[in-house]
Write a protein that holds these residues in place. Structure first.
Motif, mmCIF file in Angstrom:
data_model
loop_
_atom_site.group_PDB
_atom_site.id
_atom_site.type_symbol
_atom_site.label_atom_id
_atom_site.label_comp_id
_atom_site.label_asym_id
_atom_site.label_seq_id
_atom_site.Cartn_x
_atom_site.Cartn_y
_atom_site.Cartn_z
ATOM 1 N N GLU A 67 69.426 -84.680 1.030
ATOM 2 C CA GLU A 67 70.841 -84.954 0.773
ATOM 3 C C GLU A 67 71.621 -83.661 0.546
ATOM 4 O O GLU A 67 72.727 -83.487 1.063
ATOM 5 N N VAL A 68 71.036 -82.724 -0.199
ATOM 6 C CA VAL A 68 71.724 -81.456 -0.478
ATOM 7 C C VAL A 68 71.835 -80.616 0.787
ATOM 8 O O VAL A 68 72.888 -80.038 1.092
ATOM 9 N N ILE A 69 70.739 -80.521 1.541
ATOM 10 C CA ILE A 69 70.755 -79.728 2.778
ATOM 11 C C ILE A 69 71.816 -80.255 3.738
ATOM 12 O O ILE A 69 72.562 -79.482 4.346
ATOM 13 N N LYS A 70 71.915 -81.587 3.855
ATOM 14 C CA LYS A 70 72.899 -82.176 4.767
ATOM 15 C C LYS A 70 74.331 -81.912 4.298
ATOM 16 O O LYS A 70 75.253 -81.843 5.103
ATOM 17 N N SER A 71 74.516 -81.781 2.983
ATOM 18 C CA SER A 71 75.860 -81.462 2.481
ATOM 19 C C SER A 71 76.228 -80.008 2.753
ATOM 20 O O SER A 71 77.397 -79.668 2.897
ATOM 21 N N ILE A 72 75.185 -79.145 2.830
ATOM 22 C CA ILE A 72 75.423 -77.720 3.102
ATOM 23 C C ILE A 72 75.592 -77.481 4.591
ATOM 24 O O ILE A 72 76.555 -76.841 5.037
ATOM 25 N N LYS A 73 74.664 -78.015 5.381
ATOM 26 C CA LYS A 73 74.684 -77.807 6.835
ATOM 27 C C LYS A 73 74.401 -79.142 7.533
ATOM 28 O O LYS A 73 73.250 -79.449 7.863
ATOM 29 N N PRO A 74 75.446 -79.950 7.755
ATOM 30 C CA PRO A 74 75.254 -81.297 8.305
ATOM 31 C C PRO A 74 74.557 -81.336 9.660
ATOM 32 O O PRO A 74 73.873 -82.311 9.971
ATOM 33 N N GLU A 75 74.720 -80.269 10.459
ATOM 34 C CA GLU A 75 74.161 -80.284 11.805
ATOM 35 C C GLU A 75 72.713 -79.792 11.877
ATOM 36 O O GLU A 75 72.090 -79.842 12.934
ATOM 37 N N LEU A 76 72.184 -79.303 10.756
ATOM 38 C CA LEU A 76 70.825 -78.761 10.750
ATOM 39 C C LEU A 76 69.806 -79.900 10.842
ATOM 40 O O LEU A 76 69.768 -80.788 9.987
ATOM 41 N N PRO A 77 68.940 -79.914 11.880
ATOM 42 C CA PRO A 77 67.944 -80.987 12.009
ATOM 43 C C PRO A 77 66.875 -80.897 10.909
ATOM 44 O O PRO A 77 66.334 -79.812 10.658
ATOM 45 N N LYS A 97 70.298 -89.457 8.001
ATOM 46 C CA LYS A 97 70.425 -88.758 9.282
ATOM 47 C C LYS A 97 69.354 -87.694 9.479
ATOM 48 O O LYS A 97 69.644 -86.551 9.822
ATOM 49 N N ILE A 98 68.093 -88.074 9.277
ATOM 50 C CA ILE A 98 67.014 -87.143 9.609
ATOM 51 C C ILE A 98 66.879 -87.064 11.122
ATOM 52 O O ILE A 98 67.273 -87.972 11.856
ATOM 53 N N ALA A 99 66.314 -85.973 11.573
ATOM 54 C CA ALA A 99 66.123 -85.785 13.010
ATOM 55 C C ALA A 99 64.842 -86.468 13.485
ATOM 56 O O ALA A 99 64.761 -86.903 14.634
#
Length: 516
Positions: A67-77, A97-99
């Motif tokens: 959740e934190v990673i997606k808030s920092i970089k939403p496009e990062l798989p 939204k995991i890859a």
């Protein structure tokens, strides 16, 4: 080419050394972390192409880190790896939204396949796009040199918009710079084409579809065919912006007809939109309905009588269509329209004007924050998409899907990003528009503009006997010599309209039918 960078986070990372070595031998750059806090910090400070994330870790769980990673970089798989096959954990991860999702124990081939799916696929698509454009580059160059009709230029512009959107994610190869030069070459050619042909069109039977004939040739036949039509005119909508929002609309409506027509000159709302609703060129509006026309130098709103002009249009043609007209500039009025849409269903035609994109282009000129937000063509399209997704216009389109009506989406003119200032001198009554000027005392370099010394030949009104018009082409904009540097810098890289470019003149007419 730089290595693909992977962040692998697992509290038992030491047990995964064989995997790490395997990936490094395959040419990947692998960074490791053994807890969620470190993974978050690394994501903040470094650029990764993919993250492997263990779901079950002491401290922050994998889902919390995700959740934190997606808030920092939403496009990062992010690929979640877990021992658990519980459905609720999978649902939570997929909802975040995991890859990809792997169940332990994993094997090296699974890891490699996941990397290829999430990294190499993008790279291969990008490489193919670049290769395809390189192959097309020469063909496009030939089409630029051989274009002889408006239809030729419209078809060429469609191809250029396609490649612009395809190439917009490429940041490193320099191919976008090559494309911009080719597009500029095309606009130079288009400018020469307009200079040579524009005035001749008014005395020829064979000419492109232009603003005054849009209703008569495209929309009235729909009504005569028994169709109820909603005409949605989005001020300043370029063809590339239409292509950006089209996938969103496709869920509810199918494109029945996609056509590019020609805006009249000046490509400004006062001229082009009045011509659309009057079914007349500006000179004829001024002569026949002077109460509905204001010249550039006169005080007052220049598009306040479109409804009245449309009424005169219907009367001249003997049409007794029942119609509704509304100009929507505020979100609240757009929402109210959606609420009352049932009241519009008895009309033959409903005309709705949406001014957001026009407001955006003006705001971008005046606001540094908006200029940063839409700092290039790609960002300008992105902001348009963001607006559309959350707009009352999209709500209206979804609502109209239930009523099984036809929709026309079109515009009065487009807009172009200007980069090159040219000097023009005029008196106090000269038009302030940066892409065209009219007045009686204009001083300019005739090689830099398209000049019309006899406005009546282009069916344009004039305030006095010596009025002339000039139009900027390609990416030029006009600035006065007084304080030239200041205004040149202020307006450079803004989006303007009024002149001659493919973006301003070659504009969309889209007919949509509801999906069954």
């Amino acid at each position: 080419m730089r290595k693909v960078r992977i962040l692998w986070t697992d509290d038992e990372i030491d047990l995964l050394k064989t995997y790490i070595i395997y990936l490094q031998e395959k040419g990947f750059d692998v960074t490791t972390a053994n807890n969620g806090d470190d993974a978050i910090e690394l994501t903040k400070t470094q650029d990764f192409d993919l993250v492997f994330l263990d779901e079950n870790m002491p401290g922050l769980s994998g889902l919390q880190v995700l959740e934190v990673i997606k808030s920092i970089k939403p496009e990062l798989p992010v690929v979640m790896i877990t021992k658990s096959e519980e459905e609720n954990i999978m649902d939570q991860a997929i909802g975040s939204k995991i890859a990809d999702y792997l169940i332990k124990p994993v094997n090296p081939k699974q890891i490699l396949l996941t990397i290829k799916k999430n990294i190499d696929t993008k790279r291969l698509i990008s490489e193919k796009t670049l290769s395809d454009y390189q192959s097309e580059f020469g063909k496009l160059g030939i089409k630029i040199s051989e274009a002889r009709t408006f239809a030729d230029w419209a078809e060429l512009y469609k191809k250029l918009v396609y490649w612009e959107i395809e190439l917009e994610s490429d940041k490193e190869s320099g191919m976008m710079d090559v494309f911009r030069m080719q597009k500029s070459d095309a606009n130079l050619g288009f400018g020469k084409f307009i200079k040579k042909n524009y005035i001749q069109w008014f005395s020829e039977s064979e000419k492109p579809l232009m603003s005054p004939n849009l209703f008569k040739e495209r929309i009235f036949p729909m009504i005569e065919n028994g169709e109820k039509v909603f005409v949605i005119l989005i001020d300043n909508l370029r063809f590339d912006q239409w292509k950006a929002i089209q996938p969103i609309i496709n869920e509810y409506f199918t494109v029945e007809q996609e056509e590019l027509y020609c805006s009249i000159l000046p490509t400004a709302t006062q001229y082009a939109r009045n011509a659309i609703f009057a079914g007349l060129m500006p000179l004829e509006i001024d002569k026949n309905y002077p109460q509905y026309w204001l010249n550039d130098e006169e005080e007052g709103g220049k598009n306040l009588k479109e409804k009245e002009l449309f009424e005169t249009y219907l009367k001249r043609l003997g049409k007794d269509y029942k119609f509704y007209y509304e100009k929507i500039s505020l979100h609240k009025s757009g929402e109210k329209l959606v609420e009352n849409v049932n009241d519009l269903m008895h009309n033959h035609i409903n005309i709705l004007i949406y001014n957001y994109i026009d407001m955006l282009s003006h705001a971008r000129t005046e606001s540094e924050m908006i200029r940063e937000l839409a700092n290039d063509e790609s960002a300008y399209r992105s902001v348009t998409v963001s607006w559309f997704k959350h707009s009352p216009l999209f709500s209206l389109i979804k609502e109209l899907h239930h009523h099984k009506v036809k929709i026309v989406i079109t515009t009065d003119h487009g807009t172009v990003k200007v980069t090159n200032p040219i000097k023009v001198i005029g008196d106090k009554n000269t038009t302030t528009n940066l892409r065209y000027k009219n007045g009686r005392s204009l001083n300019y370099n005739p090689n830099e503009v398209f000049e019309i010394r006899q406005p009546e030949k282009a069916h344009l009104p004039k305030s006095n006997i010596s009025t002339s018009y000039i139009f900027a082409t390609n990416n030029d904009f006009m600035a006065y010599p007084n304080n030239f540097s200041h205004y040149a810098n202020y307006y450079k890289n803004t989006f303007q309209h009024g002149g001659i470019s493919m973006e301003e003149m070659i504009i969309p007419f889209i007919k949509l039918k509801p999906n069954i």
